[in-house]
Write a protein that holds these residues in place. Sequence first.
Motif, mmCIF file in Angstrom:
data_model
loop_
_atom_site.group_PDB
_atom_site.id
_atom_site.type_symbol
_atom_site.label_atom_id
_atom_site.label_comp_id
_atom_site.label_asym_id
_atom_site.label_seq_id
_atom_site.Cartn_x
_atom_site.Cartn_y
_atom_site.Cartn_z
ATOM 1 N N TYR A 229 31.164 -13.399 -8.914
ATOM 2 C CA TYR A 229 31.355 -13.820 -7.521
ATOM 3 C C TYR A 229 30.066 -14.312 -6.877
ATOM 4 C CZ TYR A 229 30.084 -8.859 -7.281
ATOM 5 O OH TYR A 229 29.479 -7.660 -7.469
ATOM 6 N N GLU A 231 27.149 -16.801 -6.303
ATOM 7 C CA GLU A 231 26.804 -18.201 -6.515
ATOM 8 C C GLU A 231 25.298 -18.301 -6.727
ATOM 9 O OE1 GLU A 231 27.741 -21.053 -3.298
ATOM 10 O OE2 GLU A 231 29.807 -20.743 -3.952
ATOM 11 N N LYS A 294 31.156 -16.802 2.980
ATOM 12 C CA LYS A 294 31.401 -17.407 1.674
ATOM 13 C C LYS A 294 31.208 -16.367 0.568
ATOM 14 C CE LYS A 294 32.231 -20.850 -1.059
ATOM 15 N NZ LYS A 294 31.261 -21.438 -1.936
ATOM 16 N N ARG A 295 30.213 -15.499 0.743
ATOM 17 C CA ARG A 295 29.948 -14.493 -0.293
ATOM 18 C C ARG A 295 31.113 -13.506 -0.403
ATOM 19 N NH1 ARG A 295 24.501 -13.966 1.543
ATOM 20 N NH2 ARG A 295 24.765 -11.761 1.992
ATOM 21 N N ASN A 298 33.935 -15.299 -2.130
ATOM 22 C CA ASN A 298 33.686 -15.385 -3.572
ATOM 23 C C ASN A 298 33.931 -14.038 -4.250
ATOM 24 O OD1 ASN A 298 32.936 -18.011 -3.284
ATOM 25 N ND2 ASN A 298 30.738 -17.641 -3.399
#
Lengths: 487, 250
Positions: A229, A231, A294-295, A298
């Motif tokens: 997860y 990036e 976003k984290r 993910n």
Amino acid sequence: MESHRLRAGRVIDGFKLEELVHTGGMAALWRVTKAGETRSMLMKVPFLGEGDDHSAIIGFEIEHMILPRLTGPHVPAVIAVGDFAILPHLVIERLPGKSLDARLKDAPLSPEDVCWLGAKIATALQDIHRQHVIHLDVKPANIMLRESGPAVMIDYGLARHDELPDLLAEESDQPIGTNAYMAPEQVLGIRTDPRSDIFALGVVLYEMASGEKPFGNPSTRAGMRQRLYHEPRPLRALQPHIAPWLQEIILKCLEVDPDDRFQTAGQLAHALRNPDQVVLTERAARTKSPGFVKRVKNWWQGQNRVIAPPMRVADRLDKAPIIMCALDFSVDEADAISDAVKRLVRRLLETDPEARLVCLTVLKTSLVKLDEALDQGGRNIYLKRLVALKDWARSLDLLEESVSFHVIEAVDPAQAILDYARFNSVDHIVVGARGHSTLRRYLGSVSSRVVAEASCSVTVVRLTFTGEDDDTSSVHGATPEMDHTGG
Amino acid sequence: MRIAFCADIHGNRAAFEACLLDSGRRGYDQLVILGDVVGYGPDPQWCTDQVRDLQAKGALVVRGNHDASLREGTSSMNELARRAIEWTLTRLTPDSVEYLTSLPLSHRQEERLYVHANAWAPALWDYINTPREAERSMRLTDARLSFCGHTHVPELYHMSPRRPAAAFTPLTGKPIPISTIRHYLMVVGAVGQPRDHNPAACWALYDTAKREYTIYRVSYDIELTAQKIRETAMPQAMAERLAKRLFVGS
């Protein structure tokens, strides 16, 4: 089994041990010589004594099984295989120079170096995948370069041959691989996806371009799971001079979901060799790490990842071929032939939606007037052809990232097509052929040479004529004449 | 030495002939028949005569559960198998019944064990369908390689010392290297009644010099065998089921 009692000067199966070159966790490497053998050779002898780590033996067993079944410039040649029951060993060619690891001491490397090295490694991986093998331990220490150019993948101790039993199938209570380079699915114990090698190569490219590892070097399982997860930091945050297209390529390799990566190493090599054809997405624009929202997103996706059922390596490659159509706009029947080529290409793309289409036309230059780039009206011929190519492809309605256009200049069109296909790992060439004529029967045609000499499948598209006695030679539609030559 | 294996012939003459032809063409030094010469198929007497003939020429033959049931009875069998054996008994000479029921349960040749069902209790006919069952069998024999039949599904199990076994489905015509430091159990697919959804007859070859194991699939005249089954005195519905099985390979 007596691997511990080896010393210089001993002769095993006709090979004389000269010097201990390297002792790893799994095996010792000896430089060996043999009367009448001029090649530089290494003998790999595993440690099989009492109390030795059993998983180390499996690694040697796998290499013993797989390496002799691989051929070509991208693998070390096997010279002899020792009997496992007496003294197991492998004698392989000794490659000069050092592994890519040594070169990485100077990282970051220039983007040009990252590109040409990356393309060579991707080409090597494509060749190994075509031979049914997934390497599963792609890292700088396992990559070497031949003096003649090709990259060589070494060390097959974790590899998987999809036509043979996986000797590590029952060892998967632990992720198997090198922590810093392992693909997310490999962390989860999956050993059947050639795209895992593309991820690992992405890590190598990232390291070459920035001098840093995208996921660090975690030593715990939780640390390794982060890549499901997490990036990676965009390269351009580390090295602002890196071009958006290079970041696009590398981050695409590092996608968590294998479906979002390059689908074959051949497609990756093609992108690295044709930067101007890389389609930039949001990946190229990233300049900082993702924000909190976003984290979390993910992470959630990482937790709920659905694992697709395994697919054979050959099927995986077949699903995402590089199809090259060679078009010739200079002849009289050009429109009719290129329409027929287009109809066939459309059908091919319908069956293989992940295919990449390479549209190529050769600008025939004469040896005497090499620099005549303008036509009689003063227009640039090269640009005219490029426009014609794009115009031809427009009605195929292809996604921008699945097609590329190339106008190349050459004296010998057939040779240019053949060279381009070989260099770019093309899987299938579609080429149009003009109708029969007495003259061409004597001179030979481009398509027949391509059929005869290509190292991949070739389909020749020819217009169907009504018959010899029809002096108007009227065209009655076109039927692709299937002329598949072996790959 | 090249060793050819035929398992589960089950009275299917056309399939057996096709496998013998193919293995003969590829060449072997030793033939091993892994049991169940009869049962289900329409030519039990011909297949038995052929096996006896091959044995006289050096083939090794072991007893299968269908062969054994000709004397021991069919109480442990399902209805289809039981009724097929009842019919088979009517088609075999007493001498053939005596031959088939007196075959040895296993053969040992160097590091290799040949047995119909499993190594732990060959006469109880338990099936090996999972790595755990294969492991049980491999741990209860000191033979490094076991060759079995019985499930009609080709499979290869492998195991290194102190590790659990793993399964692999061999691919037709693709030789599998056999390591000397590992244990293996090969379930050879069936000649006369494949059940892996591939109706082609199956036989296998082990090359002791190259240490490679390969399965081969051979097409044969399924329609001929099916027609013969329909023409037997077996009840029509049952004959139809047996015939259909041959076409779908299950």
